[in-house]
Design a protein around this motif. Structure first.
Motif, PDB file in Angstrom:
ATOM      1  N   GLN A  51       0.874  -1.357   0.003  1.00 14.51           N
ATOM      2  CA  GLN A  51      -0.111  -0.043  -0.192  1.00 14.51           C
ATOM      3  C   GLN A  51       0.988   1.202  -0.004  1.00 14.51           C
ATOM      4  O   GLN A  51       1.756   1.288   1.042  1.00 14.51           O
ATOM      5  CB  GLN A  51      -0.871   0.244   1.265  1.00 14.51           C
ATOM      6  N   ASP A  52       0.671   2.161  -0.753  1.00  8.19           N
ATOM      7  CA  ASP A  52       1.231   3.469  -0.822  1.00  8.19           C
ATOM      8  C   ASP A  52       0.279   4.515  -0.670  1.00  8.19           C
ATOM      9  O   ASP A  52      -0.686   4.415  -1.404  1.00  8.19           O
ATOM     10  CB  ASP A  52       2.008   3.712  -2.361  1.00  8.19           C
ATOM     11  N   LYS A  70      -4.989   0.149  12.580  1.00  8.90           N
ATOM     12  CA  LYS A  70      -5.436  -1.344  12.529  1.00  8.90           C
ATOM     13  C   LYS A  70      -5.356  -1.763  11.202  1.00  8.90           C
ATOM     14  O   LYS A  70      -5.160  -2.862  10.785  1.00  8.90           O
ATOM     15  CB  LYS A  70      -7.014  -1.598  12.760  1.00  8.90           C
ATOM     16  N   GLY A  71      -5.665  -1.045  10.168  1.00  3.12           N
ATOM     17  CA  GLY A  71      -5.613  -1.386   8.533  1.00  3.12           C
ATOM     18  C   GLY A  71      -4.074  -1.238   8.052  1.00  3.12           C
ATOM     19  O   GLY A  71      -4.129  -1.714   6.909  1.00  3.12           O
ATOM     20  N   ARG A  72      -3.526  -0.532   8.841  1.00  2.00           N
ATOM     21  CA  ARG A  72      -2.148  -0.169   8.137  1.00  2.00           C
ATOM     22  C   ARG A  72      -1.362  -1.550   7.672  1.00  2.00           C
ATOM     23  O   ARG A  72      -0.835  -1.429   6.543  1.00  2.00           O
ATOM     24  CB  ARG A  72      -1.434   0.858   9.082  1.00  2.00           C
ATOM     25  N   VAL A 149      -4.514  -3.891  -9.127  1.00  2.00           N
ATOM     26  CA  VAL A 149      -3.800  -2.660  -8.776  1.00  2.00           C
ATOM     27  C   VAL A 149      -5.321  -1.599  -8.496  1.00  2.00           C
ATOM     28  O   VAL A 149      -5.776  -1.597  -9.441  1.00  2.00           O
ATOM     29  CB  VAL A 149      -2.955  -2.081  -9.474  1.00  2.00           C
ATOM     30  N   GLU A 150      -5.556  -1.367  -7.043  1.00  2.47           N
ATOM     31  CA  GLU A 150      -6.641  -0.193  -6.843  1.00  2.47           C
ATOM     32  C   GLU A 150      -5.856   0.928  -6.739  1.00  2.47           C
ATOM     33  O   GLU A 150      -4.945   1.170  -5.823  1.00  2.47           O
ATOM     34  CB  GLU A 150      -7.611  -0.743  -5.866  1.00  2.47           C
ATOM     35  N   VAL A 164      -2.418   3.829  -3.565  1.00  2.54           N
ATOM     36  CA  VAL A 164      -2.542   2.581  -4.335  1.00  2.54           C
ATOM     37  C   VAL A 164      -2.287   1.389  -3.569  1.00  2.54           C
ATOM     38  O   VAL A 164      -1.306   1.313  -2.697  1.00  2.54           O
ATOM     39  CB  VAL A 164      -1.180   2.910  -5.409  1.00  2.54           C
ATOM     40  N   ARG A 165      -3.261   0.337  -3.710  1.00  2.79           N
ATOM     41  CA  ARG A 165      -3.102  -0.881  -3.034  1.00  2.79           C
ATOM     42  C   ARG A 165      -2.926  -1.764  -4.218  1.00  2.79           C
ATOM     43  O   ARG A 165      -3.548  -1.762  -5.140  1.00  2.79           O
ATOM     44  CB  ARG A 165      -4.341  -1.160  -2.241  1.00  2.79           C
TER      45      ARG A 165
END
Length: 170
Positions: A51-52, A70-72, A149-150, A164-165
């Motif tokens: 994740q960026d 929590k999501g990091r 790529v999202e 960007v995930r």
């Protein structure tokens, strides 16, 4: 292969069709194959690899700090089920939080954000990317190099903030 294609072309034209009609027919088949290959590639389960821009983006769209932390490092799982232009897009978040969006490309659908806000939106195709404008950001999803790529883009006073995930198929 070329000999077989030549025989098919001769047979098609001999049946009373013009070379122009034959070429349109072949182009239509090629486009269908390309479109089906691109869109069917979304099917399956995907797990976050990287994740960026996560923190800055989440803060900008109003995700609380405790949820951000929590999501990091959480390995989000995204499940995509496709039937033609009909999609079910399921994302499994921490604490058993699940967001499911069902949509048909090009038609208005009831959608939900990660924060739980419900809205109506239209998912469209931008080339080989699925795209939608959420209330606070624009989101695209594509398959690139075998990865999901999202890309989500929100606008701040300083300019665009991009998240960007990238996920691998599992």
């Amino acid at each position: 292969m070329k000999k077989r294609q030549s025989l098919i072309a001769v047979g098609y034209i001999s049946a009373g069709n013009s070379i122009h009609q034959y070429l349109i027919f072949q182009l239509t088949l090629l486009l269908r194959k390309t479109i089906n290959t691109q869109t069917m590639a979304f099917n399956g389960k995907w797990e976050t690899e990287s994740q960026d821009g996560y923190d800055e983006f989440c803060k900008l769209i109003g995700i609380p700090d405790d949820v951000i932390s929590k999501g990091r490092d959480f390995k989000l799982v995204t499940e995509v089920i496709q039937n033609g232009d009909e999609y079910t897009w399921i994302q499994y978040y921490p604490n058993n939080h699940v967001v499911t969006n069902k949509f048909i490309v090009g038609k208005e659908s009831d959608m939900e954000t990660v924060g739980g806000k419900k809205f109506k939106g239209v998912v469209s195709m931008e080339g080989s990317k699925l795209a939608i404008s959420f209330p606070k950001y624009h989101h695209t999803s594509e398959i690139s190099g075998g990865k999901l790529v999202e890309t989500s883009t929100a606008t701040s006073a300083k300019g665009p903030v991009v998240f960007v995930r990238t996920s691998k198929k599992i």
